[in-house]
Every structure is written in C-alpha cells, then in structure tokens.
Scaffold this motif. Sequence first.
Motif, mmCIF file in Angstrom:
data_model
loop_
_atom_site.group_PDB
_atom_site.id
_atom_site.type_symbol
_atom_site.label_atom_id
_atom_site.label_comp_id
_atom_site.label_asym_id
_atom_site.label_seq_id
_atom_site.Cartn_x
_atom_site.Cartn_y
_atom_site.Cartn_z
ATOM 1 N N SER A 13 35.255 39.567 64.700
ATOM 2 C CA SER A 13 34.815 39.010 63.421
ATOM 3 C C SER A 13 34.565 40.079 62.360
ATOM 4 O O SER A 13 34.627 39.792 61.173
ATOM 5 C CB SER A 13 33.546 38.174 63.613
ATOM 6 O OG SER A 13 32.499 38.985 64.120
ATOM 7 N N ASP A 14 34.269 41.303 62.754
ATOM 8 C CA ASP A 14 34.019 42.387 61.806
ATOM 9 C C ASP A 14 34.779 43.618 62.311
ATOM 10 O O ASP A 14 34.334 44.302 63.240
ATOM 11 C CB ASP A 14 32.522 42.667 61.718
ATOM 12 C CG ASP A 14 32.168 43.713 60.674
ATOM 13 O OD1 ASP A 14 32.889 44.741 60.563
ATOM 14 O OD2 ASP A 14 31.158 43.519 59.973
ATOM 15 N N MET A 15 35.924 43.873 61.697
ATOM 16 C CA MET A 15 36.817 44.926 62.176
ATOM 17 C C MET A 15 36.127 46.293 62.190
ATOM 18 O O MET A 15 36.251 47.036 63.164
ATOM 19 C CB MET A 15 38.088 44.979 61.329
ATOM 20 C CG MET A 15 39.124 45.951 61.849
ATOM 21 S SD MET A 15 39.780 45.533 63.486
ATOM 22 C CE MET A 15 40.927 44.243 63.060
ATOM 23 N N LYS A 16 35.408 46.638 61.147
ATOM 24 C CA LYS A 16 34.765 47.963 61.085
ATOM 25 C C LYS A 16 33.748 48.150 62.211
ATOM 26 O O LYS A 16 33.715 49.195 62.862
ATOM 27 C CB LYS A 16 34.088 48.184 59.722
ATOM 28 C CG LYS A 16 35.053 48.270 58.573
ATOM 29 C CD LYS A 16 35.915 49.500 58.675
ATOM 30 C CE LYS A 16 36.859 49.591 57.489
ATOM 31 N NZ LYS A 16 37.954 50.511 57.709
ATOM 32 N N LYS A 17 32.914 47.137 62.437
ATOM 33 C CA LYS A 17 31.934 47.230 63.519
ATOM 34 C C LYS A 17 32.634 47.291 64.876
ATOM 35 O O LYS A 17 32.220 48.039 65.757
ATOM 36 C CB LYS A 17 30.973 46.048 63.478
ATOM 37 C CG LYS A 17 29.936 46.143 62.389
ATOM 38 C CD LYS A 17 28.976 44.983 62.486
ATOM 39 C CE LYS A 17 27.911 45.056 61.407
ATOM 40 N NZ LYS A 17 26.977 43.918 61.473
ATOM 41 N N ALA A 18 33.683 46.493 65.033
ATOM 42 C CA ALA A 18 34.419 46.479 66.306
ATOM 43 C C ALA A 18 35.057 47.841 66.567
ATOM 44 O O ALA A 18 34.998 48.358 67.683
ATOM 45 C CB ALA A 18 35.479 45.383 66.296
ATOM 46 N N ILE A 19 35.648 48.435 65.545
ATOM 47 C CA ILE A 19 36.246 49.770 65.716
ATOM 48 C C ILE A 19 35.177 50.764 66.147
ATOM 49 O O ILE A 19 35.391 51.573 67.048
ATOM 50 C CB ILE A 19 36.949 50.231 64.419
ATOM 51 C CG1 ILE A 19 38.214 49.390 64.181
ATOM 52 C CG2 ILE A 19 37.295 51.722 64.492
ATOM 53 C CD1 ILE A 19 38.838 49.590 62.810
ATOM 54 N N GLY A 20 34.006 50.705 65.530
ATOM 55 C CA GLY A 20 32.907 51.584 65.920
ATOM 56 C C GLY A 20 32.512 51.390 67.372
ATOM 57 O O GLY A 20 32.319 52.356 68.111
ATOM 58 N N PHE A 21 32.410 50.136 67.810
ATOM 59 C CA PHE A 21 32.033 49.856 69.195
ATOM 60 C C PHE A 21 33.085 50.391 70.168
ATOM 61 O O PHE A 21 32.761 51.081 71.128
ATOM 62 C CB PHE A 21 31.839 48.352 69.396
ATOM 63 C CG PHE A 21 31.427 47.986 70.792
ATOM 64 C CD1 PHE A 21 30.102 48.104 71.186
ATOM 65 C CD2 PHE A 21 32.359 47.533 71.714
ATOM 66 C CE1 PHE A 21 29.711 47.772 72.485
ATOM 67 C CE2 PHE A 21 31.980 47.199 73.015
ATOM 68 C CZ PHE A 21 30.659 47.321 73.392
ATOM 69 N N TYR A 22 34.351 50.095 69.912
ATOM 70 C CA TYR A 22 35.408 50.496 70.841
ATOM 71 C C TYR A 22 35.637 52.009 70.852
ATOM 72 O O TYR A 22 35.961 52.574 71.891
ATOM 73 C CB TYR A 22 36.705 49.742 70.544
ATOM 74 C CG TYR A 22 36.694 48.340 71.102
ATOM 75 C CD1 TYR A 22 37.352 48.034 72.277
ATOM 76 C CD2 TYR A 22 35.999 47.321 70.470
ATOM 77 C CE1 TYR A 22 37.334 46.753 72.812
ATOM 78 C CE2 TYR A 22 35.966 46.036 70.990
ATOM 79 C CZ TYR A 22 36.634 45.764 72.162
ATOM 80 O OH TYR A 22 36.590 44.495 72.686
ATOM 81 N N THR A 23 35.451 52.671 69.708
ATOM 82 C CA THR A 23 35.655 54.122 69.691
ATOM 83 C C THR A 23 34.417 54.889 70.136
ATOM 84 O O THR A 23 34.539 55.933 70.786
ATOM 85 C CB THR A 23 36.097 54.627 68.298
ATOM 86 O OG1 THR A 23 35.110 54.275 67.327
ATOM 87 C CG2 THR A 23 37.454 54.050 67.913
ATOM 88 N N GLU A 24 33.227 54.395 69.813
ATOM 89 C CA GLU A 24 31.998 55.105 70.176
ATOM 90 C C GLU A 24 31.489 54.711 71.562
ATOM 91 O O GLU A 24 31.270 55.571 72.410
ATOM 92 C CB GLU A 24 30.906 54.860 69.127
ATOM 93 C CG GLU A 24 31.259 55.375 67.744
ATOM 94 C CD GLU A 24 31.415 56.879 67.687
ATOM 95 O OE1 GLU A 24 30.697 57.592 68.410
ATOM 96 O OE2 GLU A 24 32.265 57.338 66.909
ATOM 97 N N ALA A 25 31.271 53.431 71.797
ATOM 98 C CA ALA A 25 30.712 52.992 73.076
ATOM 99 C C ALA A 25 31.715 53.123 74.215
ATOM 100 O O ALA A 25 31.345 53.522 75.317
ATOM 101 C CB ALA A 25 30.227 51.545 72.982
ATOM 102 N N LEU A 26 32.985 52.787 73.949
ATOM 103 C CA LEU A 26 33.997 52.813 75.010
ATOM 104 C C LEU A 26 34.899 54.034 74.938
ATOM 105 O O LEU A 26 35.733 54.241 75.806
ATOM 106 C CB LEU A 26 34.830 51.528 74.967
ATOM 107 C CG LEU A 26 34.012 50.241 75.068
ATOM 108 C CD1 LEU A 26 34.926 49.035 75.050
ATOM 109 C CD2 LEU A 26 33.133 50.239 76.305
ATOM 110 N N GLN A 27 34.731 54.835 73.895
ATOM 111 C CA GLN A 27 35.429 56.117 73.720
ATOM 112 C C GLN A 27 36.953 56.000 73.702
ATOM 113 O O GLN A 27 37.664 56.851 74.220
ATOM 114 C CB GLN A 27 34.947 57.115 74.773
ATOM 115 C CG GLN A 27 33.459 57.348 74.676
ATOM 116 C CD GLN A 27 32.923 58.270 75.738
ATOM 117 O OE1 GLN A 27 33.357 58.266 76.876
ATOM 118 N NE2 GLN A 27 31.949 59.075 75.342
#
Length: 124
Positions: A13-27
């Motif tokens: 639903s929020d591309m910017k937040k999702a990108i942050g989660f997938y790149t930061e939390a899941l590396q």
Amino acid sequence: MITGVQDIYYNVSDMKKAIGFYTEALQMKLRFEEDGWTSLDWGGVQVGLHPTEPGETIQRVSRDSHGVHGQATLTLKSNDIREDRVRIEKFGGKILGEDDAPWGHMLVFEDLDGNVLKLMRAKY
C-alpha cells in the motif's frame, strides 16, 4: 518451456515504506524502482513490490500451522533467526508465529501490509 522463476511479488500500500522494510529489515538490494513496480534482489531471486490502488485490500486466502497463506509466500534462509526477528520487529514487521520442528526452525511474520513471509533455518 519453463526455465525458472522470474520473480516473486507482493502487493503493497505504501511503496516507499515497503522499500524501506525490504531493504533495511530483510536486507534485500534495490535493483529497479518506478511508480508501478520495484524490483529487489535477494541472492539471485528477484522479489517485486507492486502498488495497490488506494482503498484496495490485500486478500488473505488460508491459515495453517505455518501461518497465513496469501497471494504469495516468500521463505528466506536464516542462520540466526533470533537476530533477524529483532531487526524485523524494529522495522515494523509483525511476528505471527515461530516453530521448531524436525526439519528446522521457522519464523512466520507479516510485512507492513500484512503480506506473509517466513524465515527458515533448515536442519538438513
């Protein structure tokens, strides 16, 4: 002829937040980004993020002993689930369950949009 996997993708639903989660939390590594699609790389597997329309809900299909199954489920390998769990929670992931079984240890969690992912440390 089918030659392999092109990608696995989730609706967000929020591309910017999702990108942050997938790149930061899941590396995962960001490979490509535009309004209607983002591609990430995780060890040679392409993971995509596709935006939902405003107000659109993400469908859930079923629940079993390993968690909710929706449109897709990505299972990632882990050699330290405890450390990964801390990072996932720090970036807003919701833990759904954790299981120690004869085949390995699994952590089931949701991303920021309720998409289900899993971490697994296999014993074989």
